[in-house]
Structure formats: structure tokens, C-alpha cells
Design a protein around this motif. Structure first.
Motif, PDB file in Angstrom:
ATOM      1  N   PRO A 198      89.906 -59.148 -67.043  1.00 14.37           N
ATOM      2  CA  PRO A 198      90.468 -58.375 -68.165  1.00 14.37           C
ATOM      3  C   PRO A 198      89.758 -57.049 -68.411  1.00 14.37           C
ATOM      4  O   PRO A 198      90.393 -56.055 -68.756  1.00 14.37           O
ATOM      5  CB  PRO A 198      90.307 -59.332 -69.356  1.00 14.37           C
ATOM      6  N   GLY A 199      88.438 -57.030 -68.213  1.00  8.77           N
ATOM      7  CA  GLY A 199      87.673 -55.824 -68.483  1.00  8.77           C
ATOM      8  C   GLY A 199      87.359 -55.021 -67.241  1.00  8.77           C
ATOM      9  O   GLY A 199      86.350 -54.291 -67.203  1.00  8.77           O
ATOM     10  N   ASP A 200      88.212 -55.132 -66.218  1.00 10.43           N
ATOM     11  CA  ASP A 200      87.989 -54.398 -64.971  1.00 10.43           C
ATOM     12  C   ASP A 200      87.823 -52.907 -65.270  1.00 10.43           C
ATOM     13  O   ASP A 200      88.679 -52.285 -65.911  1.00 10.43           O
ATOM     14  CB  ASP A 200      89.179 -54.605 -64.033  1.00 10.43           C
ATOM     15  N   ALA A 201      86.714 -52.342 -64.827  1.00  5.78           N
ATOM     16  CA  ALA A 201      86.397 -50.940 -65.120  1.00  5.78           C
ATOM     17  C   ALA A 201      85.309 -50.475 -64.183  1.00  5.78           C
ATOM     18  O   ALA A 201      84.825 -51.238 -63.342  1.00  5.78           O
ATOM     19  CB  ALA A 201      85.940 -50.793 -66.578  1.00  5.78           C
ATOM     20  N   CYS A 202      84.914 -49.234 -64.316  1.00  6.94           N
ATOM     21  CA  CYS A 202      83.855 -48.695 -63.473  1.00  6.94           C
ATOM     22  C   CYS A 202      82.522 -49.360 -63.809  1.00  6.94           C
ATOM     23  O   CYS A 202      82.209 -49.598 -64.982  1.00  6.94           O
ATOM     24  CB  CYS A 202      83.757 -47.188 -63.680  1.00  6.94           C
ATOM     25  N   CYS A 203      81.729 -49.657 -62.781  1.00  6.36           N
ATOM     26  CA  CYS A 203      80.480 -50.409 -62.950  1.00  6.36           C
ATOM     27  C   CYS A 203      79.321 -49.566 -63.480  1.00  6.36           C
ATOM     28  O   CYS A 203      78.242 -50.091 -63.724  1.00  6.36           O
ATOM     29  CB  CYS A 203      80.086 -51.036 -61.628  1.00  6.36           C
ATOM     30  N   THR A 204      79.486 -48.269 -63.597  1.00  5.61           N
ATOM     31  CA  THR A 204      78.495 -47.272 -64.065  1.00  5.61           C
ATOM     32  C   THR A 204      77.573 -46.780 -62.965  1.00  5.61           C
ATOM     33  O   THR A 204      76.614 -46.059 -63.243  1.00  5.61           O
ATOM     34  CB  THR A 204      77.634 -47.743 -65.268  1.00  5.61           C
ATOM     35  N   TYR A 205      77.843 -47.148 -61.694  1.00 10.01           N
ATOM     36  CA  TYR A 205      77.029 -46.598 -60.612  1.00 10.01           C
ATOM     37  C   TYR A 205      77.327 -45.124 -60.344  1.00 10.01           C
ATOM     38  O   TYR A 205      76.402 -44.351 -60.080  1.00 10.01           O
ATOM     39  CB  TYR A 205      77.235 -47.396 -59.320  1.00 10.01           C
ATOM     40  N   PRO A 206      78.595 -44.679 -60.378  1.00 13.18           N
ATOM     41  CA  PRO A 206      78.920 -43.301 -59.989  1.00 13.18           C
ATOM     42  C   PRO A 206      78.157 -42.232 -60.786  1.00 13.18           C
ATOM     43  O   PRO A 206      77.677 -42.466 -61.904  1.00 13.18           O
ATOM     44  CB  PRO A 206      80.427 -43.206 -60.259  1.00 13.18           C
ATOM     45  N   LEU A 207      78.073 -41.048 -60.191  1.00 10.56           N
ATOM     46  CA  LEU A 207      77.292 -39.945 -60.757  1.00 10.56           C
ATOM     47  C   LEU A 207      77.606 -39.606 -62.203  1.00 10.56           C
ATOM     48  O   LEU A 207      76.697 -39.265 -62.956  1.00 10.56           O
ATOM     49  CB  LEU A 207      77.463 -38.690 -59.892  1.00 10.56           C
ATOM     50  N   PRO A 208      78.872 -39.622 -62.644  1.00  6.39           N
ATOM     51  CA  PRO A 208      79.127 -39.249 -64.039  1.00  6.39           C
ATOM     52  C   PRO A 208      78.340 -40.061 -65.059  1.00  6.39           C
ATOM     53  O   PRO A 208      78.102 -39.594 -66.178  1.00  6.39           O
ATOM     54  CB  PRO A 208      80.638 -39.487 -64.185  1.00  6.39           C
ATOM     55  N   PHE A 209      77.919 -41.274 -64.701  1.00  9.15           N
ATOM     56  CA  PHE A 209      77.181 -42.121 -65.643  1.00  9.15           C
ATOM     57  C   PHE A 209      75.678 -41.845 -65.611  1.00  9.15           C
ATOM     58  O   PHE A 209      74.939 -42.395 -66.433  1.00  9.15           O
ATOM     59  CB  PHE A 209      77.420 -43.594 -65.310  1.00  9.15           C
ATOM     60  N   ARG A 210      75.215 -41.018 -64.678  1.00 10.08           N
ATOM     61  CA  ARG A 210      73.783 -40.853 -64.475  1.00 10.08           C
ATOM     62  C   ARG A 210      73.114 -39.985 -65.534  1.00 10.08           C
ATOM     63  O   ARG A 210      71.892 -39.834 -65.518  1.00 10.08           O
ATOM     64  CB  ARG A 210      73.524 -40.286 -63.083  1.00 10.08           C
ATOM     65  N   GLN A 211      73.897 -39.409 -66.432  1.00 13.03           N
ATOM     66  CA  GLN A 211      73.313 -38.680 -67.545  1.00 13.03           C
ATOM     67  C   GLN A 211      73.293 -39.526 -68.815  1.00 13.03           C
ATOM     68  O   GLN A 211      72.918 -39.062 -69.884  1.00 13.03           O
ATOM     69  CB  GLN A 211      74.087 -37.379 -67.782  1.00 13.03           C
ATOM     70  N   MET A 212      73.711 -40.776 -68.701  1.00 12.24           N
ATOM     71  CA  MET A 212      73.694 -41.705 -69.832  1.00 12.24           C
ATOM     72  C   MET A 212      72.345 -42.392 -69.953  1.00 12.24           C
ATOM     73  O   MET A 212      71.626 -42.572 -68.968  1.00 12.24           O
ATOM     74  CB  MET A 212      74.759 -42.798 -69.644  1.00 12.24           C
ATOM     75  N   GLN A 213      72.027 -42.823 -71.147  1.00 13.50           N
ATOM     76  CA  GLN A 213      70.863 -43.669 -71.356  1.00 13.50           C
ATOM     77  C   GLN A 213      71.063 -44.996 -70.627  1.00 13.50           C
ATOM     78  O   GLN A 213      72.193 -45.479 -70.479  1.00 13.50           O
ATOM     79  CB  GLN A 213      70.691 -43.952 -72.852  1.00 13.50           C
ATOM     80  N   ASP A 214      69.965 -45.598 -70.178  1.00 14.68           N
ATOM     81  CA  ASP A 214      70.057 -46.898 -69.530  1.00 14.68           C
ATOM     82  C   ASP A 214      70.706 -47.925 -70.455  1.00 14.68           C
ATOM     83  O   ASP A 214      71.469 -48.789 -70.003  1.00 14.68           O
ATOM     84  CB  ASP A 214      68.663 -47.391 -69.125  1.00 14.68           C
ATOM     85  N   ALA A 215      70.398 -47.842 -71.740  1.00 16.88           N
ATOM     86  CA  ALA A 215      70.957 -48.799 -72.700  1.00 16.88           C
ATOM     87  C   ALA A 215      72.477 -48.676 -72.793  1.00 16.88           C
ATOM     88  O   ALA A 215      73.189 -49.674 -72.957  1.00 16.88           O
ATOM     89  CB  ALA A 215      70.336 -48.589 -74.076  1.00 16.88           C
ATOM     90  N   GLU A 216      72.981 -47.444 -72.670  1.00 16.55           N
ATOM     91  CA  GLU A 216      74.428 -47.245 -72.706  1.00 16.55           C
ATOM     92  C   GLU A 216      75.091 -47.866 -71.491  1.00 16.55           C
ATOM     93  O   GLU A 216      76.118 -48.547 -71.592  1.00 16.55           O
ATOM     94  CB  GLU A 216      74.751 -45.752 -72.748  1.00 16.55           C
ATOM     95  N   ARG A 217      74.518 -47.636 -70.324  1.00 19.06           N
ATOM     96  CA  ARG A 217      75.075 -48.202 -69.099  1.00 19.06           C
ATOM     97  C   ARG A 217      74.979 -49.720 -69.118  1.00 19.06           C
ATOM     98  O   ARG A 217      75.893 -50.420 -68.676  1.00 19.06           O
ATOM     99  CB  ARG A 217      74.343 -47.638 -67.882  1.00 19.06           C
ATOM    100  N   ASP A 218      73.882 -50.227 -69.627  1.00 22.63           N
ATOM    101  CA  ASP A 218      73.695 -51.663 -69.723  1.00 22.63           C
ATOM    102  C   ASP A 218      74.765 -52.293 -70.613  1.00 22.63           C
ATOM    103  O   ASP A 218      75.318 -53.355 -70.281  1.00 22.63           O
ATOM    104  CB  ASP A 218      72.305 -51.963 -70.283  1.00 22.63           C
ATOM    105  N   ALA A 219      75.078 -51.641 -71.715  1.00 17.00           N
ATOM    106  CA  ALA A 219      76.087 -52.169 -72.631  1.00 17.00           C
ATOM    107  C   ALA A 219      77.462 -52.210 -71.970  1.00 17.00           C
ATOM    108  O   ALA A 219      78.233 -53.160 -72.170  1.00 17.00           O
ATOM    109  CB  ALA A 219      76.139 -51.320 -73.897  1.00 17.00           C
TER     110      ALA A 219
END
Length: 325
Positions: free
Chosen positions: A144-165
Motif C-alpha cells: 500500500p505504501g509503495d514509494a521511493c526508498c530515499t536512496y536517490p540523490l534528491p533525498f540526500r539533502q534531508m536529515q537522517d531522521a526525515e529519511r528514517d521516518a
């Protein structure tokens, strides 16, 4: 990068001892691309040519160059999560290719995570995976929650806590079931947040007695890509279980889409698989790269190989390079 993220990256860079093993083992650098040691020392180092393979961290005994490289490349390219992700859950446009014909065969079972590369480039892989698992008597259901895993570059400016969530949110949508991924980067990322996730290769390797057998003879090369350490042995087991011959080739990175670098790396890959009928990969990015290589051998994702063994070659109709066998 904000202060907290900047501090983390600076700390990782300060732990570098300058031995140069990262650069010596970098596939991009070998073809005139980036210089990880220079980047770790604070220079540009051709960071835009990093392919994110992770080889620098595998050989480093002191810090995590891959984390630094991905953050710095993201910063250099000015990448950021945008409206597309907020609207679709993916950082790449979702493709309609094959969706009108190849609807996944959902059954009760573990949750199948497709990921952004499948959604944008090869949605037919979801169909192939469900056909294969159904033929094995395992089955899988939609996540149901299929989405990007946060590995790609656009997520690399996020806090680790944001990606973890985000990763934990994907895991929570599985409702206590294991997540099976079609991209090895996805399950690696999810496990960083304690999510029960496994790549299709490793999942199938646990059920080799259920693997369907091909009705033809094939000599196959395998290219595990950047995650060879966790996929290589199981890919060989699956190729042999379906009744194909593994040609025993060397392997390496496909080069992704870095101008100049990717061409050189693809020449290396095609040379080492010479003599095979085709190539088996476990990564959707690798699939698209091999399938667009001028004069290259045909390629199948492991899901397509299993579906073919089960008698369904539908997904292969969407490939650029056709299979003669």
C-alpha cells in the motif's frame, strides 16, 4: 545542507586518512571520472561523475566515503525532493508502459515493493515478479505504501531522521508482512530503518526447490551490479536452478548514466560476458543500461528469467534488445 547535516558530513570527511584506496578502487575514476580521495579532502574531485556504486566505502577502513560522495553530488547538482514526489511518492515520472496489458498477478503473501526505477522505466517487472512468485506457489501482494526508498540523490539533502521516518512509513504499510523488493537499493535502505525487507534474489534463493525450469538451453552471464556482495552467490544458484548454464563471467558496475564514464564501464561489462546468450541482472537501473547498450547482449531481470521459466515471456516484449533463444 543545513547545520546538522553539514556537521555529519564534515565529521566523516575528517576521519579520512588520505590513503587513496577509495580512488584506486573507484570504477568512475578508472574511466576519467571522480576522485573520491580529493572529495574527502574538500576538493570538487569531479563529484558530478560519481556513480554511487559504494566501492569506496567497501574498501575504506576508517570512514564512509559513499555517504559523503552522495551528499556532495546531490549538493553540486542542486537536487531536491520536489512536487512530483509529494504527488506520487516517486522522484521519477511514473510510466504507462505495459500497464494496459500486464497487470500484476496479486495473491496473498509478502508485499512487493516496486521502487522508482521500476515505476518509471520498467513497470513490466512488477508483472514478471508476480507471475514468477505465483508459479513458485509463494505469491505476493501489493504494498500500500509503495514509494521511493530515499536512496536517490534528491533525498540526500534531508536529515537522517526525515529519511528514517519515510522508510519506517513504507515498512508500516506492509502491515507486519515482509517486503520483497525488485531493486537491491530499496531493501538495503529499508533495513537501515529496521524494516523487514529482502531482495527478490535472496527471497527466491530460499525456495530453490520451487523454482520453475526453462524449456530451452541458455548460457547466461550474471551482473549483480553495485550489490554484488549480497546477490552474486544467490544469482548463480537461481540461474542454475532454472536449468541454465552460468558462464562464470567477471562482473562490475553498469556505469549508470554518467557521460564518458558509463560508456567505458559498459564496454568492460560487454567484453566480460562475451560468449553468453544473455545477461541476468537484479537491478532495474542495470536492466535499462544493458538493454540500451549499442550492440550489446540481451538482458533479463531475475524476475523475467523466472517468469520465462514459468512459461510467460510477456515482459520481454518491452525490451529494446530482443532475445533469440
Amino acid at each position: 545542507m543545513d547545520d546538522e547535516l553539514s556537521i555529519r558530513i564534515s565529521r566523516l570527511m575528517s576521519m579520512c586518512v588520505g590513503c587513496g584506496r577509495c580512488t584506486d578502487n573507484c570504477p568512475s575514476h578508472r574511466h576519467g571520472g571522480c576522485d573520491p580521495r580529493a572529495v574527502m579532502g574538500g576538493a570538487d574531485g569531479g563529484i558530478r561523475d560519481c556513480i554511487g556504486c559504494g566501492e569506496c566505502t567497501r574498501v575504506c577502513e576508517h570512514t564512509d566515503p559513499t555517504c559523503v560522495m552522495l551528499h556532495m553530488r546531490s549538493k553540486a547538482l542542486g537536487s531536491a525532493v520536489g512536487e512530483l514526489y509529494r504527488r506520487t511518492g516517486f522522484v521519477r515520472p511514473v510510466s504507462d508502459l505495459s500497464r494496459d496489458r500486464l497487470e500484476p498477478v496479486w495473491k496473498d503473501g509478502d508485499r512487493l515493493m516496486t521502487g522508482c526505477m521500476v515505476q518509471s522505466e520498467a513497470p513490466y517487472l512488477a508483472y514478471a515478479a508476480t507471475v514468477a512468485l505465483d508459479a513458485m506457489g509463494i505469491g505476493c501482494s501489493a504494498l500500500p505504501g509503495d514509494a521511493c526508498c530515499t536512496y536517490p540523490l534528491p533525498f540526500r539533502q534531508m536529515q537522517d531522521a526525515e529519511r528514517d521516518a519515510i522508510r519506517k512509513g513504507i515498512g508500516a504499510s506492509a502491515d507486519g508482512r515482509r517486503i520483497v523488493t525488485l531493486c537491491p537499493g530499496c531493501d538495503t535502505e529499508l533495513r537501515r530503518s529496521g524494516v523487514d525487507a529482502v531482495n527478490l534474489v535472496n527471497h527466491v534463493a530460499r525456495h530453490l526447490d520451487r523454482v520453475p525450469v526453462l524449456d530451452r538451453e541458455l548460457k547466461l552471464a550474471i551482473e549483480p551490479g553495485c550489490h554484488y556482495d549480497t546477490l552474486h552467490a544467490d544469482m548463480i544458484r537461481i540461474v542454475e536452478a532454472v536449468g541454465a548454464e552460468f558462464v562464470g563471467n567477471r562482473h562490475g558496475c553498469c556505469g549508470k548514466k554518467i557521460p564518458g564514464v558509463s560508456e567505458g564501464l559498459m564496454k568492460e561489462r560487454q567484453a566480460e560476458v562475451a560468449g553468453a546468450d544473455g545477461i541476468i541482472v537484479a537491478c532495474p537501473m542495470c536492466l535499462t543500461r544493458y538493454d540500451s547498450a549499442p550492440g550489446g547482449l540481451p538482458v533479463m531481470h531475475i524476475a523475467e528469467l523466472l517468469a520465462l521459466a514459468a512459461g510467460d515471456a510477456s515482459a520481454l516484449e518491452y525490451h529494446r534488445i530482443g532475445w533469440d533463444a
